[in-house]
Structures are given as structure tokens and as C-alpha cells.
Design a protein around this motif. Structure first.
Motif, short mmCIF file in Angstrom:
data_model
loop_
_atom_site.label_atom_id
_atom_site.label_comp_id
_atom_site.label_asym_id
_atom_site.label_seq_id
_atom_site.Cartn_x
_atom_site.Cartn_y
_atom_site.Cartn_z
N ALA A 169 0.82 -1.22 0.00
CA ALA A 169 0.00 0.00 0.00
C ALA A 169 0.85 1.26 0.00
N HIS A 170 1.99 1.24 0.69
CA HIS A 170 2.89 2.40 0.68
C HIS A 170 3.36 2.71 -0.75
N TYR A 171 3.72 1.67 -1.48
CA TYR A 171 4.20 1.88 -2.85
C TYR A 171 3.07 2.33 -3.78
N LEU A 172 1.89 1.78 -3.58
CA LEU A 172 0.75 2.21 -4.39
C LEU A 172 0.46 3.69 -4.15
N ALA A 173 0.50 4.10 -2.90
CA ALA A 173 0.24 5.50 -2.56
C ALA A 173 1.31 6.41 -3.14
N ASP A 174 2.54 5.92 -3.18
CA ASP A 174 3.68 6.73 -3.63
C ASP A 174 3.81 6.80 -5.15
N TYR A 175 3.55 5.69 -5.83
CA TYR A 175 3.85 5.60 -7.25
C TYR A 175 2.63 5.65 -8.17
N ASN A 176 1.45 5.39 -7.64
CA ASN A 176 0.27 5.26 -8.50
C ASN A 176 -0.75 6.35 -8.19
N GLU A 177 -0.80 7.35 -9.06
CA GLU A 177 -1.63 8.52 -8.79
C GLU A 177 -3.12 8.22 -8.82
N ASP A 178 -3.51 7.10 -9.41
CA ASP A 178 -4.93 6.77 -9.49
C ASP A 178 -5.42 5.97 -8.28
N TRP A 179 -4.50 5.61 -7.40
CA TRP A 179 -4.89 4.74 -6.28
C TRP A 179 -5.17 5.53 -5.01
N THR A 180 -6.30 5.27 -4.40
CA THR A 180 -6.63 5.81 -3.08
C THR A 180 -7.39 4.74 -2.31
N THR A 181 -7.56 4.97 -1.04
CA THR A 181 -8.34 4.05 -0.21
C THR A 181 -8.89 4.81 0.99
N ASP A 182 -10.01 4.36 1.48
CA ASP A 182 -10.58 4.91 2.72
C ASP A 182 -10.65 3.84 3.80
N ASP A 183 -10.03 2.71 3.54
CA ASP A 183 -10.02 1.62 4.51
C ASP A 183 -9.05 1.97 5.64
N GLU A 184 -9.58 2.15 6.84
CA GLU A 184 -8.75 2.57 7.97
C GLU A 184 -7.62 1.60 8.24
N ARG A 185 -7.85 0.32 8.04
CA ARG A 185 -6.81 -0.68 8.29
C ARG A 185 -5.61 -0.44 7.39
N VAL A 186 -5.89 -0.04 6.15
CA VAL A 186 -4.80 0.22 5.19
C VAL A 186 -4.16 1.58 5.47
N LEU A 187 -4.96 2.58 5.72
CA LEU A 187 -4.44 3.93 5.97
C LEU A 187 -3.51 3.98 7.18
N LYS A 188 -3.73 3.10 8.15
CA LYS A 188 -2.92 3.09 9.37
C LYS A 188 -1.64 2.27 9.25
N LEU A 189 -1.47 1.56 8.14
CA LEU A 189 -0.27 0.74 7.98
C LEU A 189 0.98 1.61 8.05
N LYS A 190 1.96 1.17 8.83
CA LYS A 190 3.20 1.94 9.00
C LYS A 190 4.37 1.24 8.33
N ASP A 191 5.31 2.05 7.79
CA ASP A 191 6.56 1.47 7.31
C ASP A 191 7.53 1.36 8.48
N SER A 192 8.76 0.96 8.21
CA SER A 192 9.72 0.74 9.30
C SER A 192 10.09 2.02 10.02
N ASN A 193 9.81 3.19 9.42
CA ASN A 193 10.10 4.47 10.06
C ASN A 193 8.90 5.06 10.77
N GLY A 194 7.76 4.38 10.65
CA GLY A 194 6.56 4.87 11.34
C GLY A 194 5.66 5.74 10.48
N ASN A 195 5.99 5.89 9.18
CA ASN A 195 5.16 6.69 8.29
C ASN A 195 4.01 5.84 7.76
N THR A 196 2.80 6.38 7.82
CA THR A 196 1.63 5.62 7.42
C THR A 196 1.29 5.83 5.94
N VAL A 197 0.43 4.99 5.43
CA VAL A 197 -0.08 5.12 4.06
C VAL A 197 -0.84 6.43 3.93
N ALA A 198 -1.55 6.81 4.98
CA ALA A 198 -2.33 8.06 4.96
C ALA A 198 -1.41 9.27 4.76
#
Length: 337
Positions: free
Chosen positions: A163-192
Motif C-alpha cells: 500500500a505504501h508503494y501504491l500510494a507513492d507511485y500510483n496517482e490513481d490509487w486511493t483508499t478509505d479503509d482505515e486498516r490500510v491507511l494506518k499501515l506503517k513502514d519501518s520508520n513509522g510513516n503511514t499510508v495516509a
């Protein structure tokens, strides 16, 4: 005929079939011929896969043949023939000496190939990238059209989810699923955070009014709310909340959304005493900031002028500091006070 194709060439390093395959010529489909190995450890099928764009194969027995470098015929077809594809899970899962599966190579080399097979999307290479990660990073969104939280939550060797890569690289992709938006990378940055921050760079119009999501902090303490304020500024979909609940959301560990708006949006103001008296880390209120930065604003309730920060500096002091002719708003009865 078969016997002729099996004859050694004059250099003794391969058969006639090898020579024809290397030259890009056709070779009759015969398993025995295709399996012939030369001094380099290459089968006839390997050369055909590498050299002949018109040669296709869907025979698992041939596709699984390996050369000395660990590449199967399927790997070479995936790398060299952009028209060759397969949905055979066993073939897609084959791994070469570089740790790449056939599926990984198909994603990289073939812009038409995709898969919805969950087990295939979860295949990892030696770096920890799944096929889903490759599709997210190297492709446009429709090639990974999934809302499966398990797939979107897969983590690569860098600690980032699909989901992090989709948010970063794919301009057509979004989501309102809280479970996905809250996903964190190893630095603590979320998809949101990524979705919110990309509004200026892409033609994306992702905003949210979900308080829980807006309050999520990145590795430096900046919230999703701050990213939205910054990235949508000046756009047709500028994010400016109106409710007390959202204006009170912090943008960092120091101040709220209302503090930011008071400082950076001249067309924004409020007369809500609950918002005006919100304090930042240093005790400065939203009213202090409006007095300093908004030339058109003056509180309807004069009691606001007496509100002080942690040092005793009142809103009235901020008006005086601003250099504005603020006293014109006060009648003679209250002027002395």
C-alpha cells in the motif's frame, strides 16, 4: 531430421540444433532435441527462448529446464519475449540464482501481464520484494486492482507495504479503509501520510475528515492533518475543516490545525471562543495568531482580548504588536479598560 539436429557442430561445442537456435531459426518441437545441452550448459530450448521471439512454450517439462546459471527456460522467456505469458503457478514460482521468480521477471519485462492469484502475489525474491510490491512500484494501478488487506499489508525488505508503494507511485490509487491507511513502514510513516502528501505532485484529490486518521503521526511527529493542509493549499480541493473537533486536531506536537490556519490563511477566521482559546505548546492561542496575521479579524467578544499566553502576553498585546489600528473596534466605554 532428428539425427541431423543432434549432430555436433564442427567446433564441437554444440549440436546443429543449438546452432539453429542461436541463429534465431526455428527448431522442430521435440523434447529430446530441446533438452540437448551444449558445453556452456545451455539447452536448445534456452537458446530459442533467448533468441527467437516467435518461439513459445507452455510445456512445464521444458519450461523448468535449468542452465548452468540457474535460469530456467521460463525465466529466459519472461526476460526476452514480451509476448510470452503464463498463469501456471508452478512455473511462476520457479526461482533463478538471482532469487527472482518467473513472476517477478514478467512484471518487470511484460507490461501486459498481471495476476490475481493470491499465492503468486505473495511470492518473494531474495530482497524481500513480493510480486505485489513489483506490481505496485513498476506498474499503473489497474495491474494490481486489489483491495485485499492481506496483500496490501505485505512488507518488503525495506519495511514498506504494498500500500505504501501504491500510494507513492500510483496517482490513481486511493483508499478509505482505515486498516490500510494506518499501515506503517519501518520508520513509522503511514499510508495516509503518503496519500495526503501527494496532492500537490499528482492529480490526486485524496482528503479525509476522519479524526483518528488525521491525528496519525509520522516519524517526525507531523500528522496527516498537516500534510493535507500543505499539499492542498491553492488547489480546488483545498482541505479546510470547520468543526471544532477537527480544528482542534494537532498538526505536530506543538500546535493545532486552527493555529496553522490562523497563521497561513488570511481568509480564515473564527469567532468560536472554544477554538480561539486553544493553546499551543507555549500557551499562545488561536486568537493571538489571528491578531498577528489576519488584518480583517477582530473578536466579537472583547473578553478574548484579555486571554494571555504562558508569559502573560495577551491577545491585546498581539494586536498592538501587529501595528494595526485595532482600537477603532473598541467603543469609548471599554477603551479605558
Amino acid at each position: 531430421d532428428r539425427e541431423y539436429l543432434k549432430q555436433l557442430c564442427c567446433n564441437g561445442k554444440g549440436t546443429v540444433a543449438h546452432r539453429k537456435a542461436i541463429a534465431g531459426e526455428s527448431v522442430p518441437y521435440d523434447r529430446e532435441i530441446l533438452k540437448l545441452v551444449d558445453d556452456n550448459g545451455e539447452t536448445v530450448a534456452h537458446y530459442l527462448a533467448r533468441k527467437n521471439r516467435k518461439w513459445f512454450c507452455d510445456d512445464p517439462e521444458i519450461l523448468k529446464l535449468k542452465n548452468n546459471k540457474g535460469d530456467t527456460v521460463a525465466h529466459l522467456l519472461a526476460m526476452c519475449n514480451t509476448d510470452w505469458m503464463t498463469d501456471n503457478k508452478e512455473i511462476l514460482s520457479l526461482v533463478n540464482s538471482d532469487g527472482e521468480t518467473v513472476a517477478h521477471l514478467l512484471v518487470k519485462r511484460n507490461s501486459k501481464w498481471t495476476t490475481r492469484q493470491k499465492d503468486v502475489l505473495k511470492l518473494k525474491n531474495k530482497k524481500g520484494d513480493t510480486v505485489a510490491h513489483y506490481l505496485a512500484k513498476l506498474s499503473i494501478w489497474p495491474r494490481l486492482a486489489t483491495d485485499d488487506v492481506e496483500i496490501l499489508s505485505l512488507v518488503d525488505g525495506f519495511g514498506k507495504t504494498v500500500a505504501h508503494y501504491l500510494a507513492d507511485y500510483n496517482e490513481d490509487w486511493t483508499t478509505d479503509d482505515e486498516r490500510v491507511l494506518k499501515l506503517k513502514d519501518s520508520n513509522g510513516n503511514t499510508v495516509a501520510h503518503i496519500l495526503a502528501g501527494k496532492n500537490t505532485k499528482r492529480d490526486r484529490k485524496w482528503v479525509t475528515y476522519n479524526k483518528e486518521i488525521l491525528e496519525l503521526e509520522d516519524e517526525y511527529g507531523w500528522t496527516v492533518a498537516w500534510y493535507l493542509l500543505i499539499s492542498t493549499w491553492g488547489t480546488p480541493h483545498e482541505w479546510i475543516p470547520h468543526s471544532r473537533e477537527l480544528l482542534s486536531v494537532k498538526i505536530n506536537r506543538y500546535e493545532t490545525v486552527a493555529h496553522y490556519l490562523a497563521q497561513h490563511r488570511e481568509n480564515w477566521s473564527t469567532d468560536d471562543p472554544e477554538i480561539l482559546t486553544l493553546k499551543d505548546r507555549y500557551g499562545m492561542t488561536v486568537a493571538h495568531q489571528l491578531a498577528l496575521h489576519n488584518p480583517e479579524w477582530f473578536p466579537s467578544d472583547l473578553e478574548i482580548l484579555k486571554v494571555a499566553d504562558n508569559t502573560g502576553w495577551t491577545v491585546a498585546h498581539s494586536f498592538a504588536e501587529s501595528g494595526r489600528n485595532w482600537l477603532k473596534h473598541i467603543d469609548k466605554e471599554h477603551l479605558k479598560e
